[in-house]
Design a protein around this motif. Structure first.
Motif, short mmCIF file in Angstrom:
data_model
loop_
_atom_site.label_atom_id
_atom_site.label_comp_id
_atom_site.label_asym_id
_atom_site.label_seq_id
_atom_site.Cartn_x
_atom_site.Cartn_y
_atom_site.Cartn_z
N ASN A 25 0.87 -1.18 0.00
CA ASN A 25 0.00 0.00 0.00
C ASN A 25 0.90 1.23 0.00
N HIS A 26 0.42 2.30 -0.59
CA HIS A 26 1.19 3.54 -0.57
C HIS A 26 0.25 4.74 -0.54
N LYS A 27 0.79 5.87 -0.17
CA LYS A 27 0.07 7.14 -0.22
C LYS A 27 1.06 8.20 -0.68
N HIS A 28 0.54 9.37 -0.99
CA HIS A 28 1.40 10.45 -1.45
C HIS A 28 1.34 11.62 -0.47
N ARG A 29 2.40 12.40 -0.46
CA ARG A 29 2.45 13.57 0.42
C ARG A 29 1.57 14.71 -0.10
N ILE A 72 -8.61 1.28 -1.18
CA ILE A 72 -8.34 2.63 -0.68
C ILE A 72 -8.72 2.67 0.79
N ASP A 73 -7.74 2.91 1.63
CA ASP A 73 -7.95 2.95 3.08
C ASP A 73 -8.70 1.72 3.58
N GLY A 74 -8.37 0.56 3.04
CA GLY A 74 -8.95 -0.70 3.47
C GLY A 74 -10.25 -1.08 2.80
N ALA A 114 -7.34 10.86 -3.00
CA ALA A 114 -6.68 11.97 -2.32
C ALA A 114 -5.30 11.54 -1.83
N PRO A 115 -4.38 12.48 -1.67
CA PRO A 115 -3.00 12.15 -1.32
C PRO A 115 -2.83 11.27 -0.09
N LYS A 116 -3.48 11.55 0.98
CA LYS A 116 -3.21 10.87 2.24
C LYS A 116 -3.84 9.49 2.36
N SER A 117 -4.61 9.06 1.37
CA SER A 117 -5.27 7.75 1.43
C SER A 117 -4.31 6.66 0.97
N LEU A 118 -4.27 5.57 1.74
CA LEU A 118 -3.48 4.39 1.34
C LEU A 118 -4.18 3.70 0.18
N ARG A 119 -3.39 3.26 -0.82
CA ARG A 119 -4.00 2.63 -1.98
C ARG A 119 -3.11 1.55 -2.56
N ALA A 120 -3.77 0.63 -3.28
CA ALA A 120 -3.10 -0.42 -4.06
C ALA A 120 -4.09 -0.88 -5.12
N ILE A 121 -3.56 -1.36 -6.23
CA ILE A 121 -4.41 -1.84 -7.32
C ILE A 121 -4.03 -3.28 -7.65
#
Length: 126
Positions: free
Chosen positions: A51-55, A72-74, A88-95
């Motif tokens: 998972n990753h997010k952006h600043r 996204i955010d679980g 949005a930047p602060k949300s954890l995500r993976a595809i």
């Protein structure tokens, strides 16, 4: 010509074969200064292993072909041909690719809140 930059990446189906990790980043190739764009082709069963997010950058995923899931955010969201998803930047995500074929998508990163003018509001008719 100084006002244009062009790069040929080949056919979309070739991206998974000709480029590392099945993606092409266009920031450097086109000398972009306002966003990062990647064109992606991932095989059946592919899943981003983290998972990753952006600043500061929001991401927009445009699904061109196939069937995936974006977490996204679980929470899991379907992503299929025609889906356009902003994160949005602060949300954890993976595809991940959950379909029976390749998953092809464009991902655009741009600084959240930076777009001031767009479309014809940024145009000067000549």
């Amino acid at each position: 010509m100084e006002n244009i930059k062009n790069v040929e990446i080949g056919e979309l189906n070739e991206i998974g074969q000709n480029f590392e990790n099945g993606k092409v980043f266009l920031k450097e190739a086109l000398e972009l200064t306002s966003c990062e764009i990647s064109i992606n082709t991932v095989p059946k069963g592919f899943k981003v292993p983290f998972n990753h997010k952006h600043r500061q950058n929001e991401e927009i995923y445009i699904i061109l072909k196939g069937e995936g899931v974006i977490t996204i955010d679980g929470s899991k969201f379907p992503a299929r041909e025609g889906s356009c998803i902003k994160i949005a930047p602060k949300s954890l995500r993976a595809i991940e690719n959950v379909g029976d074929d390749k998953l092809q998508f464009i991902c655009i990163q741009a600084k959240e809140g930076s777009l001031e003018y767009f479309g014809l509001s940024d145009a000067e008719l000549g």
